[in-house]
Design an enzyme around this catalytic site. Structure first.
Site, PDB file in Angstrom:
ATOM      1  N   HIS A 192       0.850  -1.254   0.019  1.00 25.89           N
ATOM      2  CA  HIS A 192       0.190  -0.002  -0.067  1.00 25.89           C
ATOM      3  C   HIS A 192       1.095   1.263   0.111  1.00 25.89           C
ATOM      4  O   HIS A 192       0.812   1.966  -0.970  1.00 25.89           O
ATOM      5  CB  HIS A 192      -0.894   0.017   1.181  1.00 25.89           C
ATOM      6  CG  HIS A 192      -1.824   1.096   1.238  1.00 25.89           C
ATOM      7  ND1 HIS A 192      -3.095   1.101   1.069  1.00 25.89           N
ATOM      8  CD2 HIS A 192      -1.394   2.370   1.792  1.00 25.89           C
ATOM      9  CE1 HIS A 192      -3.643   2.275   1.501  1.00 25.89           C
ATOM     10  NE2 HIS A 192      -2.668   3.145   1.854  1.00 25.89           N
ATOM     11  N   GLU A 193       1.799   1.258   0.884  1.00 28.59           N
ATOM     12  CA  GLU A 193       2.530   2.476   0.941  1.00 28.59           C
ATOM     13  C   GLU A 193       3.600   2.824  -0.466  1.00 28.59           C
ATOM     14  O   GLU A 193       3.467   3.760  -0.517  1.00 28.59           O
ATOM     15  CB  GLU A 193       3.447   2.651   2.257  1.00 28.59           C
ATOM     16  CG  GLU A 193       2.776   2.354   3.698  1.00 28.59           C
ATOM     17  CD  GLU A 193       1.684   3.719   3.775  1.00 28.59           C
ATOM     18  OE1 GLU A 193       1.958   4.673   3.094  1.00 28.59           O
ATOM     19  OE2 GLU A 193       1.004   3.488   4.360  1.00 28.59           O
TER      20      GLU A 193
ATOM     21  N   HIS B 248       1.391   4.250  -3.113  1.00 26.54           N
ATOM     22  CA  HIS B 248       1.138   5.693  -2.913  1.00 26.54           C
ATOM     23  C   HIS B 248       2.455   6.356  -3.771  1.00 26.54           C
ATOM     24  O   HIS B 248       2.282   7.534  -4.507  1.00 26.54           O
ATOM     25  CB  HIS B 248       1.179   6.214  -1.414  1.00 26.54           C
ATOM     26  CG  HIS B 248       0.198   6.086  -0.861  1.00 26.54           C
ATOM     27  ND1 HIS B 248      -1.154   6.649  -1.348  1.00 26.54           N
ATOM     28  CD2 HIS B 248      -0.265   5.648   0.318  1.00 26.54           C
ATOM     29  CE1 HIS B 248      -2.020   6.403  -0.391  1.00 26.54           C
ATOM     30  NE2 HIS B 248      -1.525   5.832   0.661  1.00 26.54           N
TER      31      HIS B 248
ATOM     32  N   TYR C  54      -4.733  14.418  -2.486  1.00 30.64           N
ATOM     33  CA  TYR C  54      -5.102  13.729  -1.549  1.00 30.64           C
ATOM     34  C   TYR C  54      -6.234  14.340  -0.817  1.00 30.64           C
ATOM     35  O   TYR C  54      -5.986  14.728   0.561  1.00 30.64           O
ATOM     36  CB  TYR C  54      -3.931  13.339  -0.601  1.00 30.64           C
ATOM     37  CG  TYR C  54      -4.041  12.282   0.377  1.00 30.64           C
ATOM     38  CD1 TYR C  54      -3.914  10.962  -0.329  1.00 30.64           C
ATOM     39  CD2 TYR C  54      -3.968  12.215   1.602  1.00 30.64           C
ATOM     40  CE1 TYR C  54      -4.001   9.809   0.455  1.00 30.64           C
ATOM     41  CE2 TYR C  54      -4.057  11.238   2.520  1.00 30.64           C
ATOM     42  CZ  TYR C  54      -4.207   9.975   1.912  1.00 30.64           C
ATOM     43  OH  TYR C  54      -4.191   8.923   2.713  1.00 30.64           O
TER      44      TYR C  54
ATOM     45  N   GLU D  28      -6.099   6.353  -2.252  1.00 29.83           N
ATOM     46  CA  GLU D  28      -6.283   5.351  -1.396  1.00 29.83           C
ATOM     47  C   GLU D  28      -6.535   4.025  -2.001  1.00 29.83           C
ATOM     48  O   GLU D  28      -6.216   2.904  -1.629  1.00 29.83           O
ATOM     49  CB  GLU D  28      -7.075   5.739  -0.360  1.00 29.83           C
ATOM     50  CG  GLU D  28      -6.523   6.414   0.866  1.00 29.83           C
ATOM     51  CD  GLU D  28      -5.471   5.843   1.272  1.00 29.83           C
ATOM     52  OE1 GLU D  28      -5.662   4.706   1.792  1.00 29.83           O
ATOM     53  OE2 GLU D  28      -4.338   6.321   1.589  1.00 29.83           O
TER      54      GLU D  28
ATOM     55  N   ASP E 146     -13.355  15.010   7.951  1.00 28.03           N
ATOM     56  CA  ASP E 146     -12.483  14.016   8.639  1.00 28.03           C
ATOM     57  C   ASP E 146     -11.578  13.469   7.465  1.00 28.03           C
ATOM     58  O   ASP E 146     -12.018  13.120   6.346  1.00 28.03           O
ATOM     59  CB  ASP E 146     -13.117  13.015   9.373  1.00 28.03           C
ATOM     60  CG  ASP E 146     -13.753  13.948  10.852  1.00 28.03           C
ATOM     61  OD1 ASP E 146     -13.468  14.975  10.893  1.00 28.03           O
ATOM     62  OD2 ASP E 146     -14.387  13.129  11.262  1.00 28.03           O
TER      63      ASP E 146
ATOM     64  N   HIS F 250      -9.989   7.364   3.223  1.00 30.55           N
ATOM     65  CA  HIS F 250      -9.907   5.813   3.676  1.00 30.55           C
ATOM     66  C   HIS F 250     -11.400   5.314   3.754  1.00 30.55           C
ATOM     67  O   HIS F 250     -11.507   4.107   3.948  1.00 30.55           O
ATOM     68  CB  HIS F 250      -9.268   5.675   4.902  1.00 30.55           C
ATOM     69  CG  HIS F 250      -7.968   6.068   4.919  1.00 30.55           C
ATOM     70  ND1 HIS F 250      -7.264   7.311   5.148  1.00 30.55           N
ATOM     71  CD2 HIS F 250      -6.814   5.618   4.877  1.00 30.55           C
ATOM     72  CE1 HIS F 250      -5.867   7.318   5.075  1.00 30.55           C
ATOM     73  NE2 HIS F 250      -5.515   5.912   4.920  1.00 30.55           N
TER      74      HIS F 250
END
Ligand SMILES: [Zn+2]
Lengths: 91, 363
Positions: free
Chosen positions: B181-182, B185, B196, B205, B277, B283
């Site tokens: 996942h990271e 990005h 983002y 995401e 948020d 997410h």
């Protein structure tokens, strides 16, 4: 005065809240200085890095939303104090 | 994000016009241009070569196996650097393992090293991509970040992993899907560069989640039907009622806990979350395109990184997406990718349309 911190975002996307009610004497003794030191009106608008936290901080009427990278100096102190105090009040 | 301020389309244009006169340019600009130039030169040719010939996946455990695969991609090899923040917050931290060095005593370092390798494997062997920038960029990770730090993130140049708080979450290198996942990005940063925030942020995401599960599936050689489609499986401590952080196949079902509440991800536009948020729910709403991908892959069957993954990779790296692309724009990008690769009358295109319709993103 109610001081609360809401942390959203992060890889896990889990929202965490810490909130504490502070009475007059304690407010003046422990909290006033750090609250006044926070630059509430000068929060930079900055795109967040992927998966970093976002902090929504409130002290009474004042409110600021900060990306994690901006959580330094008095902001960091205020959030740490709120987290610690909330931990003590709730248990 | 620490990304190039110059929009990718502009970089591409400059790269085309001025490839021969780059020497005087500032170092940062030159690097950005070369990345893009590298992308332009190699990617299209490489992906075109992709055919039924798929190599056996090899998880890069200590002593990497020799790379196998299409001739053009065989030379691609990762260059990994793992650093240790030693529970501080200063980056990059102390170097603890570099490419080709043997495993160290700290298992977290080795997990990160192996996970970077598995992620490199998917992008290189399946999509012909040479690291994040398609120009061989070093894969950088820092472990043991902060005190009880319950997060992992991408700071624009490296992945950073906390050890978790031990109460809700364990260390973040424990799941290959987190590493995939990271790093994705990073791939997104060099390609579509989805901003983002809001829907483009949810796409950022979702790309990270989609290629993260593909990294795992490729490493385990699992078919779409066999795969768990979970992100962050095993990261929760025993005190939490939940199997993982997210489910691509069934968003909203990964956990249901009396302290954390229920997994809040929607699986269709009917449940789209409006919020300030989390950068506008990046997410949360990522669950919608996540599920579309899982539905497409399950409908097509076989290995998800093949046809479904190719459509997604083409869309992500193609000309139809950019920083402000929204869900509808990404739907169109996948459609044009599917048409280009398989034709409008293809099984793939029909399955794609059905998948988007199922999540409420098709008129
Ligand atoms: Zn992410």
């Amino acid at each position: 005065m109610r001081i609360s911190v809401k942390r959203t975002g992060g890889f896990a996307g889990l929202t965490r809240r810490w909130s504490v009610e502070v009475g007059g004497d304690e407010l003046e003794r422990d909290w006033r200085e750090v609250i006044e030191a926070c630059p509430w009106e000068a929060v930079p608008a900055q795109e967040n890095q992927p998966d970093r936290f976002i902090y929504d901080i409130q002290a009474g009427e004042r409110q600021a939303t900060l990306p994690e990278r901006e959580l330094t100096g008095p902001w960091l102190r205020l959030v740490d104090m709120a987290r610690r105090a909330a931990g003590q009040q709730s248990g | 994000m620490h990304c190039s301020i110059v929009p990718p389309y502009l970089l591409r244009r400059i790269a085309r016009l001025e490839r021969d006169s780059l020497q005087p340019a500032a170092e940062a600009a030159r690097r950005a241009l070369l990345r893009t130039a590298g992308l332009n030169r190699t990617r299209q040719a490489k992906v075109r070569q992709l055919s039924a010939v798929l190599p056996a996946p090899s998880v890069l455990h200590p002593g990497p196996e020799p790379a196998r695969g299409p001739e053009a991609w065989a030379e691609l090899a990762p260059d990994r650097q793992i650093n240790d923040a030693q529970h501080g917050e200063r980056l990059p931290g102390k170097r603890v393992r570099s490419e080709g060095r043997p495993p160290v005593a700290d298992p977290v370092v080795n997990e990160a090293y192996d996970g970077l390798g598995s992620t490199f494997e998917l992008f290189a062997r399946v999509y012909g991509r040479n690291s994040l920038d398609d120009a061989g960029e070093v894969l950088r990770a820092t472990v043991h970040y902060g005190q009880d730090y319950d997060n992992a993130f991408w700071n624009g140049t490296r992945m950073v992993f906390g050890d978790g708080d031990g109460q809700i979450l364990k260390g973040f290198t424990g799941s290959l899907s987190v590493i995939g996942h990271e790093l994705t990005h990073g791939v997104v940063q060099y390609t579509a560069n989805f901003a983002y925030q809001g829907q483009s942020g949810a796409l950022n995401e979702s790309m990270a989640d989609v290629f993260a599960v593909l990294v795992e599936q490729y490493a385990l050689r699992q078919t779409a039907a066999e795969a768990s489609w979970l992100i962050g499986e095993g990261l929760f401590t025993d005190q939490v009622s939940g199997v993982a952080l997210r489910s691509l196949k069934e968003p909203g079902t990964a956990y249901d806990d009396d302290v954390l509440g229920k997994d809040p991800q929607p699986g269709s536009m009917a449940g789209y979350v409006q919020t300030s948020d989390d950068n506008g729910g990046v997410h949360l709403n990522s669950g919608i395109p996540n599920r579309a991908f899982a539905l497409l892959a399950l409908r097509l069957g076989g290995y998800a990184w093949e046809r479904a993954g190719l459509i997604w990779y083409d869309a992500l790296t193609g000309p139809d997406v950019g920083a402000q692309t929204d869900f509808a724009g990404f739907v169109r990008a996948t459609e044009s990718a599917a048409v280009k690769r398989y034709g409008r009358d293809s099984e793939e295109y029909a399955a794609l349309a059905a998948a988007w319709a199922a999540v409420g993103l098709m008129d």
